[in-house]
Enzyme design. Structure first.
Site, mmCIF file in Angstrom:
data_model
loop_
_atom_site.group_PDB
_atom_site.id
_atom_site.type_symbol
_atom_site.label_atom_id
_atom_site.label_comp_id
_atom_site.label_asym_id
_atom_site.label_seq_id
_atom_site.Cartn_x
_atom_site.Cartn_y
_atom_site.Cartn_z
ATOM 1 C CE1 TYR A 1 -3.286 2.918 1.314
ATOM 2 C CE2 TYR A 1 -1.740 3.142 3.129
ATOM 3 C CZ TYR A 1 -2.816 3.612 2.410
ATOM 4 O OH TYR A 1 -3.427 4.793 2.796
HETATM 5 N N1 LIG Z 1 -6.740 4.627 6.776
HETATM 6 C C1 LIG Z 1 -5.744 5.453 7.057
HETATM 7 O O1 LIG Z 1 -5.227 5.508 8.183
HETATM 8 C C2 LIG Z 1 -5.217 6.351 5.970
HETATM 9 C C3 LIG Z 1 -4.146 7.167 6.256
HETATM 10 C C4 LIG Z 1 -3.695 8.069 5.290
HETATM 11 C C5 LIG Z 1 -4.316 8.120 4.058
HETATM 12 N N2 LIG Z 1 -5.357 7.286 3.774
HETATM 13 C C6 LIG Z 1 -6.003 7.431 2.462
HETATM 14 O O2 LIG Z 1 -7.011 8.404 2.604
HETATM 15 C C7 LIG Z 1 -7.983 8.243 1.566
HETATM 16 C C8 LIG Z 1 -9.374 8.371 2.142
HETATM 17 O O3 LIG Z 1 -9.546 7.450 3.187
HETATM 18 P P1 LIG Z 1 -11.015 7.096 3.738
HETATM 19 O O4 LIG Z 1 -10.862 6.628 5.114
HETATM 20 O O5 LIG Z 1 -11.957 8.197 3.409
HETATM 21 O O6 LIG Z 1 -11.331 5.837 2.807
HETATM 22 P P2 LIG Z 1 -12.641 4.942 2.821
HETATM 23 O O7 LIG Z 1 -13.601 5.387 3.862
HETATM 24 O O8 LIG Z 1 -12.188 3.512 2.795
HETATM 25 O O9 LIG Z 1 -13.281 5.327 1.399
HETATM 26 C C9 LIG Z 1 -12.721 4.902 0.215
HETATM 27 C C10 LIG Z 1 -13.548 5.454 -0.910
HETATM 28 O O10 LIG Z 1 -13.054 4.907 -2.146
HETATM 29 C C11 LIG Z 1 -14.167 4.338 -2.827
HETATM 30 N N3 LIG Z 1 -13.770 3.226 -3.655
HETATM 31 C C12 LIG Z 1 -13.195 2.051 -3.253
HETATM 32 N N4 LIG Z 1 -13.013 1.259 -4.320
HETATM 33 C C13 LIG Z 1 -13.479 1.941 -5.405
HETATM 34 C C14 LIG Z 1 -13.567 1.644 -6.769
HETATM 35 N N5 LIG Z 1 -13.131 0.470 -7.251
HETATM 36 N N6 LIG Z 1 -14.098 2.564 -7.612
HETATM 37 C C15 LIG Z 1 -14.530 3.760 -7.119
HETATM 38 N N7 LIG Z 1 -14.478 4.099 -5.830
HETATM 39 C C16 LIG Z 1 -13.958 3.193 -4.982
HETATM 40 C C17 LIG Z 1 -15.089 3.872 -1.723
HETATM 41 O O11 LIG Z 1 -16.364 3.568 -2.225
HETATM 42 P P3 LIG Z 1 -17.368 2.580 -1.422
HETATM 43 O O12 LIG Z 1 -18.089 3.474 -0.460
HETATM 44 O O13 LIG Z 1 -18.233 2.039 -2.483
HETATM 45 O O14 LIG Z 1 -16.522 1.553 -0.723
HETATM 46 C C18 LIG Z 1 -15.030 5.090 -0.838
HETATM 47 O O15 LIG Z 1 -15.799 6.137 -1.389
HETATM 48 C C19 LIG Z 1 -7.665 6.907 0.906
HETATM 49 O O16 LIG Z 1 -6.976 7.150 -0.299
HETATM 50 C C20 LIG Z 1 -6.724 6.240 1.912
HETATM 51 O O17 LIG Z 1 -5.818 5.355 1.289
HETATM 52 C C21 LIG Z 1 -5.823 6.416 4.711
#
Ligand SMILES: NC(=O)c1ccc[n+]([C@@H]2O[C@H](COP(=O)([O-])OP(=O)(O)OC[C@H]3O[C@@H](n4cnc5c(N)ncnc54)[C@H](OP(=O)(O)O)[C@@H]3O)[C@@H](O)[C@H]2O)c1
Length: 217
Positions: free
Chosen positions: A130
């Site tokens: 990742y």
């Molecule tokens: N988790 C952490 O600690 C962390 C830290 C730093 C950065 N980030 C990054 O921050 C960003 C936002 O995080 P978050 O927590 O808001 O993520 P999240 O709640 O998991 O949301 C992910 C989004 O991406 C969409 N998605 C997933 N697969 C898809 C596909 N194949 N086509 C179109 N849309 C798709 C999801 O749609 P659905 O609702 O349909 O699933 C959802 O809208 C991400 O890029 C993540 O990698 C995360």
């Protein structure tokens, strides 16, 4: 006012960002992959475009983003496996870059990852993949001549947040509320003069508006 296309519109960050953009007077279109998600997007005042970034071609994404002024990419595979991480967090960003270029959209905001994330934890291949994928996506976007901003939030927590953050080019690692990430993105979008910057973000002590203003060169 701008027309903002949000990839990841139904996620923890995206779904908090959209109401803030609408409140600021922007028009928003959210990409969503399940038909039933259109209802909640419409309820927020957003337009909705059905599509899965894995299946969409660059042409599909260019058609979806036609007429938009800027794109926010906040989608992620969320631990659903390395192939999906490659296709969404990596390939999705490449498609976004190509679609933006096809439509002469210059402003692109990418939610990436904090480089220090889990560096002191046991190394797990899925997470390492990742981090590498996020890094490659950053590399690809930073190599373009677009007016990109790469935002690297620390570990996300599902809270609205205090509205206070620490933001900078290289800051100590921590956690950040998804609501604070959304607020920071919304404020960044109001400051187009902040461009071609990589910004790290944690919760902190500085009000979001002030933290963003502090990044203007
Ligand atoms: N988790 C952490 O600690 C962390 C830290 C730093 C950065 N980030 C990054 O921050 C960003 C936002 O995080 P978050 O927590 O808001 O993520 P999240 O709640 O998991 O949301 C992910 C989004 O991406 C969409 N998605 C997933 N697969 C898809 C596909 N194949 N086509 C179109 N849309 C798709 C999801 O749609 P659905 O609702 O349909 O699933 C959802 O809208 C991400 O890029 C993540 O990698 C995360």
């Amino acid at each position: 006012m701008s027309h903002v296309f949000v990839i990841g519109s139904t996620g923890g960050v995206g779904s908090r960002l959209i109401p803030k953009l609408i409140e600021a007077g922007h028009t928003v279109t959210g990409l969503h992959r399940k038909p039933e998600q259109a209802e909640s997007l419409h309820a927020m005042g957003s337009q909705a475009h059905l599509g899965d970034i894995i299946d969409m071609s660059v042409e599909d994404l260019a058609a979806a983003t036609k007429g938009c002024d800027l794109i926010v990419f906040s989608a992620g595979a969320a631990g659903s496996g390395p192939d999906r991480t490659t296709a969404i967090d990596g390939g999705g960003v490449i498609k976004m870059i190509d679609a933006a270029k096809a439509n002469s959209i210059t402003r692109v905001y990418l939610v990436s990852a904090f480089p220090d994330a889990r560096r002191d934890a046991e190394r797990k291949e899925g997470f390492e993949h990742y981090i590498r994928t996020k890094r490659m996506a950053d590399n690809a976007l930073a190599a373009t001549d677009l007016d990109w901003v790469i935002l690297r939030p620390a570990t996300l927590v599902t809270e609205e947040g205090s509205g206070k953050v620490n933001a900078g080019l290289a800051i100590p690692y921590g956690t950040v509320a998804r609501g604070n990430v959304a607020a920071f993105l919304a404020e960044l979008i109001e400051r187009p003069e902040i461009r071609r910057e990589i910004i790290e973000l944690t919760d902190g002590e500085v009000p979001v508006k002030e933290a963003v203003a502090g990044l203007v060169r």
